[in-house]
Design a protein around this motif. Structure first.
Motif, short mmCIF file in Angstrom:
data_model
loop_
_atom_site.label_atom_id
_atom_site.label_comp_id
_atom_site.label_asym_id
_atom_site.label_seq_id
_atom_site.Cartn_x
_atom_site.Cartn_y
_atom_site.Cartn_z
N GLY A 139 0.54 -1.34 -0.10
CA GLY A 139 -0.12 0.02 -0.15
C GLY A 139 0.70 1.14 -0.20
N ALA A 140 2.36 1.19 -0.66
CA ALA A 140 3.87 2.14 0.09
C ALA A 140 2.79 2.72 -1.62
CB ALA A 140 4.41 1.89 -0.25
N ARG A 141 2.41 2.19 -2.56
CA ARG A 141 2.12 3.35 -3.53
C ARG A 141 0.80 2.66 -4.86
NH1 ARG A 141 8.07 3.56 -7.51
NH2 ARG A 141 9.30 5.05 -6.10
N THR A 142 0.41 3.18 -5.70
CA THR A 142 -0.68 2.54 -5.73
C THR A 142 0.29 3.03 -7.72
OG1 THR A 142 -3.18 3.37 -6.44
CG2 THR A 142 -1.46 5.58 -6.56
N TYR A 143 -0.90 2.24 -8.69
CA TYR A 143 -0.45 2.70 -9.95
C TYR A 143 -1.76 2.50 -11.40
CZ TYR A 143 -1.74 -2.16 -10.59
OH TYR A 143 -2.45 -4.07 -10.63
N THR A 144 -0.96 3.50 -12.24
CA THR A 144 -2.65 3.50 -13.42
C THR A 144 -1.50 2.30 -14.49
OG1 THR A 144 -1.49 5.08 -14.67
CG2 THR A 144 -3.11 5.49 -12.68
N LEU A 145 -2.35 2.03 -15.34
CA LEU A 145 -1.84 0.08 -16.37
C LEU A 145 -2.69 1.12 -17.69
CD1 LEU A 145 -0.86 -1.81 -17.02
CD2 LEU A 145 -2.85 -3.54 -16.28
N GLN A 146 -1.08 0.97 -18.73
CA GLN A 146 -2.14 1.52 -20.20
C GLN A 146 -1.31 0.59 -21.20
OE1 GLN A 146 -0.83 5.73 -19.56
NE2 GLN A 146 -2.90 5.35 -20.58
N LYS A 147 -2.49 -0.11 -21.81
CA LYS A 147 -1.64 -0.83 -23.37
C LYS A 147 -0.46 0.32 -23.87
CE LYS A 147 -3.87 -3.01 -25.58
NZ LYS A 147 -4.56 -3.76 -26.98
N TRP A 148 -0.03 -0.12 -24.88
CA TRP A 148 1.41 0.81 -24.74
C TRP A 148 2.19 -0.13 -26.31
CZ3 TRP A 148 7.40 1.25 -24.24
CH2 TRP A 148 7.58 1.87 -25.28
N ARG A 149 1.67 0.45 -27.90
CA ARG A 149 1.64 0.26 -28.92
C ARG A 149 3.17 0.97 -29.48
NH1 ARG A 149 -0.78 -2.17 -33.69
NH2 ARG A 149 0.49 -1.51 -34.78
N VAL A 150 4.28 -0.41 -29.86
CA VAL A 150 5.69 0.86 -29.87
C VAL A 150 6.30 0.64 -31.32
CG1 VAL A 150 8.08 -0.42 -29.65
CG2 VAL A 150 6.44 -0.47 -27.41
N ASN A 151 6.10 2.34 -31.94
CA ASN A 151 5.79 2.37 -33.53
C ASN A 151 7.41 2.33 -33.48
OD1 ASN A 151 3.32 0.99 -33.97
ND2 ASN A 151 2.41 2.90 -33.56
N GLU A 152 7.51 3.28 -33.04
CA GLU A 152 8.75 3.84 -33.77
C GLU A 152 10.34 4.17 -32.47
OE1 GLU A 152 5.02 5.80 -35.05
OE2 GLU A 152 5.85 5.56 -33.11
N GLY A 153 10.33 3.99 -33.12
CA GLY A 153 12.64 3.99 -32.30
C GLY A 153 13.33 3.13 -32.89
N SER A 154 13.99 2.99 -32.22
CA SER A 154 15.63 1.99 -32.26
C SER A 154 16.53 2.08 -30.83
CB SER A 154 16.60 2.57 -33.38
OG SER A 154 16.89 4.35 -32.76
N ILE A 155 17.49 0.39 -31.10
CA ILE A 155 18.35 0.82 -30.56
C ILE A 155 18.96 0.59 -30.94
CG2 ILE A 155 18.68 -1.14 -28.13
CD1 ILE A 155 15.43 -1.34 -28.02
N THR A 156 20.60 0.64 -30.22
CA THR A 156 21.32 0.85 -30.71
C THR A 156 22.80 -0.36 -29.98
OG1 THR A 156 21.64 2.35 -32.47
CG2 THR A 156 23.91 1.58 -32.18
N ILE A 157 23.02 -1.12 -30.28
CA ILE A 157 23.92 -2.65 -30.04
C ILE A 157 24.88 -2.61 -30.10
CG2 ILE A 157 24.34 -3.93 -27.87
CD1 ILE A 157 20.91 -4.61 -28.09
N THR A 158 26.55 -1.65 -29.05
CA THR A 158 27.50 -1.82 -29.83
C THR A 158 28.36 -2.80 -27.95
OG1 THR A 158 27.93 -0.47 -30.30
CG2 THR A 158 30.05 -1.07 -30.36
N VAL A 159 28.95 -3.93 -28.62
CA VAL A 159 30.03 -4.90 -28.17
C VAL A 159 30.86 -5.19 -28.64
CG1 VAL A 159 30.51 -7.50 -27.59
CG2 VAL A 159 27.73 -6.32 -28.06
N ASN A 160 32.21 -4.67 -27.58
CA ASN A 160 33.63 -4.47 -28.31
C ASN A 160 34.44 -5.86 -27.54
OD1 ASN A 160 33.10 -2.00 -29.42
ND2 ASN A 160 33.02 -1.47 -27.18
N ASP A 161 35.02 -6.06 -28.52
CA ASP A 161 35.23 -7.51 -27.97
C ASP A 161 36.50 -7.83 -27.29
OD1 ASP A 161 33.94 -8.99 -29.54
OD2 ASP A 161 34.16 -9.09 -31.41
N SER A 162 37.11 -6.55 -27.67
CA SER A 162 38.60 -6.21 -27.37
C SER A 162 38.78 -6.07 -25.50
CB SER A 162 39.37 -5.55 -27.81
OG SER A 162 38.47 -3.52 -27.51
N ASP A 163 37.78 -5.45 -24.81
CA ASP A 163 37.39 -5.40 -23.78
C ASP A 163 36.13 -5.83 -23.42
OD1 ASP A 163 35.84 -3.57 -24.30
OD2 ASP A 163 37.49 -1.87 -24.08
N GLN A 164 35.58 -6.37 -24.07
CA GLN A 164 34.21 -7.08 -23.37
C GLN A 164 33.33 -6.42 -22.97
OE1 GLN A 164 35.27 -10.91 -21.18
NE2 GLN A 164 36.81 -11.02 -22.13
#
Length: 126
Positions: free
Chosen positions: A96-121
């Motif tokens: 009971g320390a927090r209350t919340y609201t809930l909504q459905k979210w349709r992810v349409n646009e955006g991007s995620i870039t992930i870079t993995v450097n092998d040399s230093d992990q």
């Protein structure tokens, strides 16, 4: 039962269209959030992440403040009912320390870039 698909405008029909659920959580009795309760909340979040349910989470800050006024987490769930059941298990909500609201979210646009450097992990997510 899965929620009905969101209505989709023809201009967005080829977009990602991944539906997730957004939980905005706000303090009810903020000073009563003990370190133990916060630790339980964070452990729950990490478990949801480990199980592939948690897409993203973190505090929300108003402009010009270094104190969060709310929190947000995004869940991978098949329905409002499933997302609500997950949100209800959060230790802060159960206490009971927090209350919340809930909504459905349709992810349409955006991007995620992930870079993995092998040399230093090292990994960088942008």
């Amino acid at each position: 039962m899965a929620d009905a698909p969101s209505s989709v405008h023809a201009l967005t029909s080829k977009f990602l269209g991944k539906e997730m659920y957004l939980v905005i959580t706000r303090p009810v009795r903020s000073p009563q959030i003990t370190d133990a309760l916060l630790a339980a909340h964070l452990a729950n979040q990490i478990e949801l992440e480990r199980r592939g349910i948690m897409f993203a989470a973190g505090p929300l800050y108003p402009r010009g403040s270094d104190k969060p006024e709310a929190g947000m987490f995004v869940l991978r769930a098949a329905s409002f009912e499933e997302a609500e059941a997950i949100a209800n298990e959060d230790p802060l909500h159960k206490a009971g320390a927090r209350t919340y609201t809930l909504q459905k979210w349709r992810v349409n646009e955006g991007s995620i870039t992930i870079t993995v450097n092998d040399s230093d992990q090292t990994v960088k997510i942008v």
